[in-house]
Design an enzyme around this catalytic site. Structure first.
Site, PDB file in Angstrom:
ATOM      1  N   GLU A 107      -0.921  11.275  -5.159  1.00  0.00           N
ATOM      2  CA  GLU A 107      -1.593  11.609  -3.902  1.00  0.00           C
ATOM      3  C   GLU A 107      -2.578  10.489  -3.553  1.00  0.00           C
ATOM      4  O   GLU A 107      -3.281   9.974  -4.416  1.00  0.00           O
ATOM      5  CB  GLU A 107      -2.334  12.943  -4.060  1.00  0.00           C
ATOM      6  CG  GLU A 107      -3.066  13.401  -2.808  1.00  0.00           C
ATOM      7  CD  GLU A 107      -3.831  14.705  -3.012  1.00  0.00           C
ATOM      8  OE1 GLU A 107      -4.076  15.399  -2.023  1.00  0.00           O
ATOM      9  OE2 GLU A 107      -4.181  15.017  -4.184  1.00  0.00           O
ATOM     10  N   LYS A 129       0.603  18.734   3.131  1.00  0.00           N
ATOM     11  CA  LYS A 129      -0.218  19.552   2.247  1.00  0.00           C
ATOM     12  C   LYS A 129      -0.644  20.780   3.029  1.00  0.00           C
ATOM     13  O   LYS A 129      -1.191  20.674   4.137  1.00  0.00           O
ATOM     14  CB  LYS A 129      -1.438  18.754   1.771  1.00  0.00           C
ATOM     15  CG  LYS A 129      -2.253  19.447   0.682  1.00  0.00           C
ATOM     16  CD  LYS A 129      -3.329  18.502   0.140  1.00  0.00           C
ATOM     17  CE  LYS A 129      -4.056  19.098  -1.049  1.00  0.00           C
ATOM     18  NZ  LYS A 129      -5.049  18.155  -1.625  1.00  0.00           N
ATOM     19  N   CYS A 168      -0.783  18.403  -4.837  1.00  0.00           N
ATOM     20  CA  CYS A 168      -2.008  18.744  -5.558  1.00  0.00           C
ATOM     21  C   CYS A 168      -2.389  20.225  -5.472  1.00  0.00           C
ATOM     22  O   CYS A 168      -1.761  21.062  -6.120  1.00  0.00           O
ATOM     23  CB  CYS A 168      -3.145  17.847  -5.053  1.00  0.00           C
ATOM     24  SG  CYS A 168      -4.589  17.804  -6.154  1.00  0.00           S
TER      25      CYS A 168
END
Length: 518
Positions: A274, A349, A383
């Site tokens: 990321e 995300k 993440c």
């Protein structure tokens, strides 16, 4: 004048007019009526939802016989790769508890799910017609053969006097008549094995069943010379060192070094962390974190295009960790999948962290995607998203085999949240999970100044996998790569014969996970 002595030319309408055809959704009512009658002591018919699932999975395999348009008999089938199940399986496993997601178009065996005939038409030998049609289908599809689980309802009467094996031998020798087994043996099926618990609710068979096989003597081994689906996938993950850069060319040179290196090991896919391009933020003249990341977003399109070019040149699929995207006054965090065929996709995300919202004004995306690749179906969760189990479960329901998680964490406890959740996702979804992050520090980049990482590849936890369910892991806080081979066939074995079977044993009758956003 009319000669009344001559017989009439009018033809008498035939009593029956039989037609063999594929089943349709509109046939469900008729099918339900027959099955409710035939299986009154075994729970009756499939539900409409199950019937729809079967038609959707394999419409060509569902056939029926009609008499003057009325459905009077039917045969249901799916295709399986028989090695996925072997001789020890249950009926519920084969039909996927009514979901029929067990149908595998690339399988080698036609599996007979059911055959039923309206009792009023049993004198027409319709079962033989259906079996012959199945054999024809098997030959035309170039399947190895037909497998079916057969009830032995006549066994109840003899259970106190003989074993199932003895009973089957007596039926085979025509000393005893069994309404199902006798018919199957007369249609060139042979008993491959006796199964206990194949259909526990079958009281008449004392829960025993015969595993029957018909061999297609015309079968020809199929081999794909090139481009076939791999069963062992090689992946590479980069534990990325954050370092000061002077230009975009410096960043691209570092990226290409790893793409070149990992591809030289014949890897199928490489993943970066990321915000792997975060060092470019130091080139911004604006000290504001929100302004710096928007400046970073200006490079995203160019970096993506370079990565697509590298994927083509080095013949490797690239997961470009994540980069900021700024469009229409909205800032998002996006991961790009750059395929080696020149196409690309992206996953936003969905859950932004409190820091991402407070420092940068970042927003979460609103779409979850499954990606088709030449190594199978994969998912990407950036993440924080891996800490929400619903997302991986929905990807698993879309047949994801490998989940990739690029992350950025600053401290060990933040890293451990990602790691522990990734390991849980691998176990509960019976898939592989690869995670990778960055190490080092960026002194002049606020909110991205320190890094902590230990990249890893996780597997489910069962005998066929590593004892600790860790396929590979990096040295903490050291720039390096991991190369790992992932055997996708082990996932199939786990799904059908594992110590526990998380996906199959889910209580779908009690709960489900669904996506509500259009």
């Amino acid at each position: 004048m009319t000669d009344k002595s001559k017989p009439s030319d009018k033809t008498k309408e035939p009593e029956h007019k039989l037609t063999l055809r594929q089943l349709r959704l509109a046939d469900y009512k008729a099918i339900k009526g027959i099955m409710d009658t035939v299986y009154s002591n075994l729970g009756g018919s499939w539900t409409k939802e199950e019937f729809v699932a079967l038609l959707k999975a394999f419409p060509e395999g569902q056939i029926c016989i009609t008499d003057k348009g009325k459905v009077i008999a039917g045969a249901l089938s799916i295709i399986v790769k028989y090695s996925d199940y072997g001789d020890k399986h249950t009926y519920e496993q084969i039909v996927g508890k009514g979901k029929f997601d067990t149908h595998n178009p690339d399988g080698d065996t036609l599996y007979g799910v059911d055959v039923f005939v309206d009792p009023e038409y049993r004198n027409l030998r319709l079962g033989r017609r259906l079996y012959d049609a199945r054999k024809e289908m098997c030959e035309n599809l170039n399947m190895r053969g037909i497998i079916a689980g057969g009830r032995i309802p006549g066994y109840l009467e003899h259970a106190e006097k003989m074993s199932p094996r003895k009973y089957i031998d007596m039926v085979r020798n025509k000393e005893i008549y069994d309404p199902i087994l006798t018919f199957q043996l007369s249609n060139d099926f042979h008993v491959r094995k006796i199964l206990k618990g194949y259909m526990p609710s079958d009281v008449e068979s004392k829960a025993y069943a015969t595993l029957l096989e018909w061999i297609n003597v015309y079968y020809e081994e199929r081999e794909e010379l090139i481009g076939g689906q791999k069963t062992v996938v090689r992946i590479g993950v980069v534990q990325w060192q954050m370092r000061n850069l002077t230009s975009l060319e410096d960043l691209l040179q570092q990226i290409e070094f790893y793409v070149d290196t990992v591809s030289s090991y014949k890897a199928d896919i490489i993943m970066f962390p990321e915000f792997f391009n975060a060092p470019m933020m130091a080139l911004s003249n604006d000290p504001s974190p929100s302004a710096a990341i928007r400046t970073l977003a200006d490079y995203t399109e160019e970096v993506r295009e370079k990565l697509i070019s590298m994927a083509l040149s080095y013949n490797i699929n690239i997961i470009a960790g994540s980069m900021p995207e700024y469009n229409n006054k909205q800032l998002h965090n996006v991961s790009y999948l750059c395929r080696r065929d020149g196409t690309y996709d992206k996953q936003y995300k969905l859950h932004v962290t409190p820091d991402e919202a407070a420092y940068w004004g970042m927003r979460g995306g609103n779409k979850l995607s499954i990606f088709d690749t030449d190594i199978g179906k994969i998912g990407i969760l950036i993440c924080y998203d891996v800490e929400f189990p619903e997302l991986a479960r929905m990807l698993s329901d879309m047949d994801m085999k490998i989940l990739f998680v690029p992350y950025w964490t600053d401290t060990k406890n933040a890293y451990l949240r990602v790691r522990r959740c990734a390991q849980a996702r691998a176990i509960e979804n019976e898939c592989y999970v690869a995670i990778t992050g960055s190490v080092g520090n960026l002194p002049r980049v606020e909110n991205m100044d320190i890094q902590y990482s230990q990249s890893a590849v996780f597997s489910p936890s069962d005998f066929a996998f590593p004892h600790d369910a860790v396929v590979a892991e990096a040295t903490p806080n050291t720039e390096m790569t991991l190369i790992a081979d992932l055997d996708l066939d082990l996932l199939k074995d786990l799904n059908t014969g594992g110590s526990v079977r998380n996906l199959r044993d889910r209580r779908r009758d009690l709960y489900n996970v669904s996506w509500i956003m259009d």
